[in-house]
Design a protein around this motif. Structure first.
Motif, short mmCIF file in Angstrom:
data_model
loop_
_atom_site.label_atom_id
_atom_site.label_comp_id
_atom_site.label_asym_id
_atom_site.label_seq_id
_atom_site.Cartn_x
_atom_site.Cartn_y
_atom_site.Cartn_z
N SER A 128 0.60 -5.44 19.91
CA SER A 128 -0.40 -6.48 20.10
C SER A 128 -1.56 -6.33 19.11
O SER A 128 -2.06 -7.32 18.58
CB SER A 128 -0.94 -6.44 21.53
N ARG A 132 -2.84 -9.00 16.45
CA ARG A 132 -4.23 -9.47 16.45
C ARG A 132 -4.84 -9.41 15.06
O ARG A 132 -5.52 -10.34 14.62
CB ARG A 132 -5.07 -8.65 17.44
N ARG A 136 -6.10 -12.64 13.00
CA ARG A 136 -7.51 -12.73 12.57
C ARG A 136 -7.57 -13.04 11.08
O ARG A 136 -8.39 -13.85 10.64
CB ARG A 136 -8.26 -11.43 12.88
N THR A 162 -2.91 -18.24 16.20
CA THR A 162 -2.01 -17.79 17.26
C THR A 162 -1.14 -18.94 17.75
O THR A 162 0.08 -18.78 17.94
CB THR A 162 -2.80 -17.20 18.44
#
Length: 214
Positions: A128, A132, A136, A162
């Motif tokens: 995860s 992330r 970003r 996302t």
């Protein structure tokens, strides 16, 4: 073929192991494909795997990380080559979109890893965080693209990244029916619609000023 030095030999071994892991996991699933299966498919002993990777999770994480790095590099290059011209930037994004889901194995692997993350909290934490960071970075590029069009991003750019990534993942499992560029076109349709519907940066700034004074 010239003789490889130690570093080159190790890099080649890692590359072969990664490709073997990709094939075995796509064919058998993450849970079923064993370290032994991967070693045999690559033509190495178990020792060769454990001297390069602690487990099969690490092999697949490196594969996905490589793909994410390549994806960011292609998008960043498209924005850089545009030299501040919105139309040129979008043309570069359209060229990138032609490569979306061009390797169907990556979509299957992403699903396999996501399922594994649901069952393994320790793996989920690493996986995860990697995703992330990737989203970003993609969000920053999305913000740059909106800025070139003079538009305000409608929300958190990383959340938009996302959403587009989840759409891409779902499309990777849909039958292509001989149309290898379909997924990229669908992503572009959503991205362009977001840009078109977004308020101009100037209007958004005035709206914020009005709220502040009110």
């Amino acid at each position: 073929m010239p003789k490889l030095n130690r570093e080159e030999s190790q890099a080649r071994t890692r590359s072969l192991l990664i490709e073997a892991a990709r094939r075995e996991i796509v064919k058998k699933g993450f849970a079923t494909a064993s370290i032994r299966d991967i070693a045999e498919a690559a033509g190495f002993s178990l020792g060769a795997i454990y001297s390069n990777f602690p487990d099969k999770e690490a092999i697949l994480l490196e594969l996905i990380q490589q793909h994410q790095s390549e994806e960011r590099a292609r998008i960043e290059a498209a924005l850089t080559r545009a030299n501040g011209e919105a139309a040129s930037a979008m043309a570069g994004i359209e060229k990138w979109a032609e490569t979306v889901n061009s390797d169907p194995d990556l979509g299957v692997l992403a699903i396999e890893l996501q399922l594994h993350a649901l069952r393994s909290p320790a793996f989920a934490e690493v996986y995860s965080e990697m995703n992330r960071k990737h989203r970003r970075a993609l969000g920053t590029m999305i913000a740059q693209l909106f800025e070139l069009f003079g538009k305000q991003v409608p929300g958190d750019p990383s959340e938009i990244a996302t959403g587009l990534a989840m759409l891409s993942r779902g499309l990777s499992l849909a039958p292509a029916a001989g149309d290898n560029h379909r997924a990229g076109r669908i992503l572009l349709t959503f991205l362009k619609a977001l840009i078109e519907a977004a308020p101009t940066a100037q209007k958004a700034k005035k709206a914020r000023s009005g709220k502040a004074s009110g």
